[in-house]
Every structure is written in structure tokens, then in C-alpha cells.
Scaffold this motif. Structure first.
Motif, PDB file in Angstrom:
ATOM      1  N   ALA A  49       0.815  -1.222   0.000  1.00  0.00           N
ATOM      2  CA  ALA A  49       0.000   0.000   0.000  1.00  0.00           C
ATOM      3  C   ALA A  49       0.846   1.268   0.000  1.00  0.00           C
ATOM      4  CB  ALA A  49      -0.935  -0.002   1.203  1.00  0.00           C
ATOM      5  N   ASN A  50       2.164   1.125  -0.047  1.00  0.00           N
ATOM      6  CA  ASN A  50       3.095   2.264  -0.104  1.00  0.00           C
ATOM      7  C   ASN A  50       2.993   3.203   1.092  1.00  0.00           C
ATOM      8  OD1 ASN A  50       4.680   1.746  -2.322  1.00  0.00           O
ATOM      9  ND2 ASN A  50       3.387   2.870  -3.740  1.00  0.00           N
ATOM     10  N   HIS A  51       2.723   2.660   2.265  1.00  0.00           N
ATOM     11  CA  HIS A  51       2.631   3.522   3.449  1.00  0.00           C
ATOM     12  C   HIS A  51       3.958   4.211   3.764  1.00  0.00           C
ATOM     13  CE1 HIS A  51      -1.469   2.726   4.475  1.00  0.00           C
ATOM     14  NE2 HIS A  51      -1.275   1.421   4.434  1.00  0.00           N
ATOM     15  N   ARG A  52       5.079   3.570   3.475  1.00  0.00           N
ATOM     16  CA  ARG A  52       6.368   4.248   3.707  1.00  0.00           C
ATOM     17  C   ARG A  52       6.479   5.497   2.846  1.00  0.00           C
ATOM     18  NH1 ARG A  52       8.508  -0.955   4.300  1.00  0.00           N
ATOM     19  NH2 ARG A  52       8.959  -1.080   2.083  1.00  0.00           N
ATOM     20  N   VAL A  53       6.132   5.368   1.582  1.00  0.00           N
ATOM     21  CA  VAL A  53       6.209   6.502   0.654  1.00  0.00           C
ATOM     22  C   VAL A  53       5.221   7.589   1.069  1.00  0.00           C
ATOM     23  CG1 VAL A  53       5.781   7.224  -1.731  1.00  0.00           C
ATOM     24  CG2 VAL A  53       7.040   5.110  -1.270  1.00  0.00           C
ATOM     25  N   LYS A  54       3.976   7.187   1.339  1.00  0.00           N
ATOM     26  CA  LYS A  54       2.939   8.162   1.694  1.00  0.00           C
ATOM     27  C   LYS A  54       3.265   8.891   2.990  1.00  0.00           C
ATOM     28  CE  LYS A  54      -0.693   5.213  -0.132  1.00  0.00           C
ATOM     29  NZ  LYS A  54      -1.942   4.537   0.230  1.00  0.00           N
ATOM     30  N   SER A  55       3.707   8.142   3.995  1.00  0.00           N
ATOM     31  CA  SER A  55       3.997   8.793   5.277  1.00  0.00           C
ATOM     32  C   SER A  55       5.207   9.716   5.164  1.00  0.00           C
ATOM     33  CB  SER A  55       4.189   7.763   6.390  1.00  0.00           C
ATOM     34  OG  SER A  55       5.305   6.927   6.141  1.00  0.00           O
ATOM     35  N   ALA A  56       6.199   9.325   4.392  1.00  0.00           N
ATOM     36  CA  ALA A  56       7.367  10.195   4.194  1.00  0.00           C
ATOM     37  C   ALA A  56       6.961  11.473   3.455  1.00  0.00           C
ATOM     38  CB  ALA A  56       8.458   9.453   3.429  1.00  0.00           C
ATOM     39  N   ALA A  57       6.127  11.330   2.445  1.00  0.00           N
ATOM     40  CA  ALA A  57       5.673  12.507   1.692  1.00  0.00           C
ATOM     41  C   ALA A  57       4.847  13.432   2.578  1.00  0.00           C
ATOM     42  CB  ALA A  57       4.867  12.071   0.466  1.00  0.00           C
ATOM     43  N   LEU A  58       3.939  12.855   3.375  1.00  0.00           N
ATOM     44  CA  LEU A  58       3.137  13.686   4.264  1.00  0.00           C
ATOM     45  C   LEU A  58       4.024  14.377   5.293  1.00  0.00           C
ATOM     46  CD1 LEU A  58       0.310  14.661   4.967  1.00  0.00           C
ATOM     47  CD2 LEU A  58       0.069  12.658   6.456  1.00  0.00           C
ATOM     48  N   ASP A  77      -5.552   0.631   7.962  1.00  0.00           N
ATOM     49  CA  ASP A  77      -6.205  -0.607   8.368  1.00  0.00           C
ATOM     50  C   ASP A  77      -6.008  -0.970   9.822  1.00  0.00           C
ATOM     51  OD1 ASP A  77      -7.206  -1.048   5.818  1.00  0.00           O
ATOM     52  OD2 ASP A  77      -5.445  -2.187   5.196  1.00  0.00           O
ATOM     53  N   ASN A  78      -5.040  -0.347  10.471  1.00  0.00           N
ATOM     54  CA  ASN A  78      -4.745  -0.761  11.847  1.00  0.00           C
ATOM     55  C   ASN A  78      -3.974   0.346  12.566  1.00  0.00           C
ATOM     56  OD1 ASN A  78      -1.812  -1.189  11.359  1.00  0.00           O
ATOM     57  ND2 ASN A  78      -2.558  -2.820  10.026  1.00  0.00           N
ATOM     58  N   PRO A  79      -3.870   0.224  13.893  1.00  0.00           N
ATOM     59  CA  PRO A  79      -3.167   1.256  14.661  1.00  0.00           C
ATOM     60  C   PRO A  79      -1.695   1.424  14.274  1.00  0.00           C
ATOM     61  CG  PRO A  79      -4.531  -0.072  16.114  1.00  0.00           C
ATOM     62  CD  PRO A  79      -4.553  -0.742  14.760  1.00  0.00           C
ATOM     63  N   ALA A  80      -1.034   0.366  13.862  1.00  0.00           N
ATOM     64  CA  ALA A  80       0.373   0.482  13.470  1.00  0.00           C
ATOM     65  C   ALA A  80       0.534   1.385  12.245  1.00  0.00           C
ATOM     66  CB  ALA A  80       0.973  -0.900  13.198  1.00  0.00           C
ATOM     67  N   GLU A  81      -0.365   1.255  11.283  1.00  0.00           N
ATOM     68  CA  GLU A  81      -0.306   2.139  10.111  1.00  0.00           C
ATOM     69  C   GLU A  81      -0.569   3.584  10.523  1.00  0.00           C
ATOM     70  OE1 GLU A  81      -1.706  -1.169   6.804  1.00  0.00           O
ATOM     71  OE2 GLU A  81      -3.001   0.551   7.172  1.00  0.00           O
ATOM     72  N   ALA A  82      -1.525   3.782  11.399  1.00  0.00           N
ATOM     73  CA  ALA A  82      -1.824   5.141  11.870  1.00  0.00           C
ATOM     74  C   ALA A  82      -0.612   5.734  12.580  1.00  0.00           C
ATOM     75  CB  ALA A  82      -3.037   5.135  12.792  1.00  0.00           C
ATOM     76  N   ARG A  83       0.078   4.941  13.396  1.00  0.00           N
ATOM     77  CA  ARG A  83       1.283   5.424  14.097  1.00  0.00           C
ATOM     78  C   ARG A  83       2.382   5.819  13.123  1.00  0.00           C
ATOM     79  NH1 ARG A  83      -0.076   1.553  17.663  1.00  0.00           N
ATOM     80  NH2 ARG A  83       1.341   0.022  16.776  1.00  0.00           N
ATOM     81  N   ARG A  84       2.512   5.074  12.028  1.00  0.00           N
ATOM     82  CA  ARG A  84       3.530   5.394  11.020  1.00  0.00           C
ATOM     83  C   ARG A  84       3.359   6.841  10.540  1.00  0.00           C
ATOM     84  NH1 ARG A  84       6.604   2.503   6.980  1.00  0.00           N
ATOM     85  NH2 ARG A  84       5.725   0.563   7.721  1.00  0.00           N
ATOM     86  N   TYR A  85       2.112   7.237  10.313  1.00  0.00           N
ATOM     87  CA  TYR A  85       1.842   8.609   9.865  1.00  0.00           C
ATOM     88  C   TYR A  85       1.965   9.599  11.015  1.00  0.00           C
ATOM     89  CZ  TYR A  85       0.235   6.686   5.458  1.00  0.00           C
ATOM     90  OH  TYR A  85       0.169   6.047   4.250  1.00  0.00           O
ATOM     91  N   ALA A  86       1.408   9.253  12.170  1.00  0.00           N
ATOM     92  CA  ALA A  86       1.446  10.159  13.323  1.00  0.00           C
ATOM     93  C   ALA A  86       2.884  10.500  13.687  1.00  0.00           C
ATOM     94  CB  ALA A  86       0.726   9.524  14.513  1.00  0.00           C
ATOM     95  N   ASP A  87       3.784   9.547  13.556  1.00  0.00           N
ATOM     96  CA  ASP A  87       5.196   9.795  13.861  1.00  0.00           C
ATOM     97  C   ASP A  87       5.817  10.832  12.937  1.00  0.00           C
ATOM     98  OD1 ASP A  87       5.047   7.951  15.910  1.00  0.00           O
ATOM     99  OD2 ASP A  87       6.088   6.348  14.804  1.00  0.00           O
ATOM    100  N   ARG A  88       5.230  11.028  11.767  1.00  0.00           N
ATOM    101  CA  ARG A  88       5.735  12.010  10.795  1.00  0.00           C
ATOM    102  C   ARG A  88       5.088  13.386  10.969  1.00  0.00           C
ATOM    103  NH1 ARG A  88       9.727  10.370   7.023  1.00  0.00           N
ATOM    104  NH2 ARG A  88       9.659   8.112   6.897  1.00  0.00           N
ATOM    105  N   LEU A  89       4.168  13.489  11.937  1.00  0.00           N
ATOM    106  CA  LEU A  89       3.429  14.742  12.146  1.00  0.00           C
ATOM    107  C   LEU A  89       3.656  15.255  13.567  1.00  0.00           C
ATOM    108  CD1 LEU A  89       0.054  13.602  10.520  1.00  0.00           C
ATOM    109  CD2 LEU A  89       1.922  14.848   9.419  1.00  0.00           C
ATOM    110  N   PRO A  90       4.870  15.684  13.888  1.00  0.00           N
ATOM    111  CA  PRO A  90       5.132  16.138  15.260  1.00  0.00           C
ATOM    112  C   PRO A  90       4.259  17.320  15.648  1.00  0.00           C
ATOM    113  CG  PRO A  90       6.955  16.712  13.793  1.00  0.00           C
ATOM    114  CD  PRO A  90       6.022  15.843  13.007  1.00  0.00           C
ATOM    115  N   GLY A  91       3.706  17.239  16.842  1.00  0.00           N
ATOM    116  CA  GLY A  91       2.859  18.317  17.344  1.00  0.00           C
ATOM    117  C   GLY A  91       1.431  18.278  16.843  1.00  0.00           C
ATOM    118  N   ALA A  92       1.068  17.224  16.109  1.00  0.00           N
ATOM    119  CA  ALA A  92      -0.290  17.134  15.569  1.00  0.00           C
ATOM    120  C   ALA A  92      -1.231  16.481  16.571  1.00  0.00           C
ATOM    121  CB  ALA A  92      -0.294  16.330  14.276  1.00  0.00           C
ATOM    122  N   ASP A  93      -2.431  17.002  16.636  1.00  0.00           N
ATOM    123  CA  ASP A  93      -3.519  16.370  17.373  1.00  0.00           C
ATOM    124  C   ASP A  93      -4.325  15.604  16.322  1.00  0.00           C
ATOM    125  OD1 ASP A  93      -5.561  15.607  19.052  1.00  0.00           O
ATOM    126  OD2 ASP A  93      -6.447  17.604  19.189  1.00  0.00           O
TER     127      ASP A  93
END
Length: 161
Positions: A49-58, A77-93
Motif C-alpha cells: 500500500a506504499n505507506h512508507r512513501v505516503k507517510s514520508a511525503a506527508l 487498516d490498523n493502529p500500526a499504520e496510523a502510528r507510522r503517519y502520526a510519527d511524521r506529524l510532530p505536534g499534531a492532534d
């Protein structure tokens, strides 16, 4: 703190449409369709699903969005995928909103698009995966028989930007 609303659900549930409508209802907001961030192929076997690419771009775009509400639509699809993105968004609620639709209506919506109709069984399977993960999102909004504007109004009411 910057607020981020992530709309998730299976293909055809209305993520992009509702996301755009929520974005348009906000002042000084931004909108991103995560699927567009990951249009880099071929994907790898361990991340189809290219989550690495998408999360890096975001994450690379995050400094431009920070300070104003951000609405994102895309597959999770799951909390681990959500964390991958959240980790790239410091200070985000980050708030996750799952859009849900009945199997029959999802089939009709997806087939009504008139393209990739052979993928409908996979889309229905994906919806079942999300259904089997209760509590994954912060809140869920049912979309059956509702106009996108009605769904967007409910999402907006339930999310504090």
C-alpha cells in the motif's frame, strides 16, 4: 498544536468527497488525499500500500500545513499504520474518523463508478477487515443512504478543528 482529521474506510465509502467538503467548511485549512502521495510504483512486497512513501511525503509536507487544520483522506487498516503517519506529524492532534457503509451500498457505489469493477470483492473484504477492528478510529460515521454534505456536516460536528 495543529489539528489533523484523517478520514479512513474502504474504497467507495466517500473519504475523498467528505474530506473535501469538510476542508471547504474550514478557515485556513489544507487537504491531502494520501492515495495521491503514494502513486509510486512498483510498491515493495513488504509494503504493497506504499505507506512508507505516503507517510514520508506527508511528513515532508507537514511544515507547510502546521498551524492550521489539515484534513487527510486515505486508507488505514490498523493502529500500526496510523502510528507510522502520526510519527511524521510532530505536534499534531490526530483524530481518526472511520466512514462506514453497508456491504450492499458499498458494492453499488463501487460498481457505479464504472472502473476497476473486478476489484469489488477486494473492496468488500477490506470493509470487513475494518469492521473487525472496532475502536480503531476515534469515531465512526455511517454513510448509508446519506448525501455527502450530510456526512461531512456530522464529521465536522464531531471533530474539533
Amino acid at each position: 498544536m495543529s489539528t489533523v482529521l484523517w478520514l479512513l474506510g474502504p474504497s467507495g465509502v466517500g473519504k475523498s468527497t467528505v474530506g473535501w467538503l469538510v476542508y471547504r467548511s474550514l478557515d485556513r485549512a489544507s487537504y491531502v488525499d494520501a492515495d495521491q502521495l503514494g502513486l509510486c510504483y512498483p510498491s515493495t512486497a513488504d509494503d504493497p500500500a506504499n505507506h512508507r512513501v505516503k507517510s514520508a511525503a506527508l511528513g515532508a509536507l507537514w511544515p507547510e500545513f502546521r498551524g492550521s487544520p489539515l484534513v487527510v483522506s486515505g486508507f488505514l487498516d490498523n493502529p500500526a499504520e496510523a502510528r507510522r503517519y502520526a510519527d511524521r506529524l510532530p505536534g499534531a492532534d490526530l483524530t481518526l474518523c472511520r466512514l462506514r457503509v453497508s456491504r450492499a451500498e458499498l458494492r453499488a457505489r463501487f460498481l457505479g463508478r464504472g472502473w476497476l469493477t473486478g476489484a469489488v470483492d477486494g473492496v468488500l473484504d477490506h470493509a470487513e477487515v475494518l469492521e473487525a477492528a472496532p475502536g480503531f478510529a476515534d469515531f465512526t460515521v455511517d454513510t448509508d443512504g446519506r448525501a455527502p454534505s450530510s456526512v461531512a456536516a456530522e464529521v465536522r460536528k464531531r471533530w474539533t478543528a
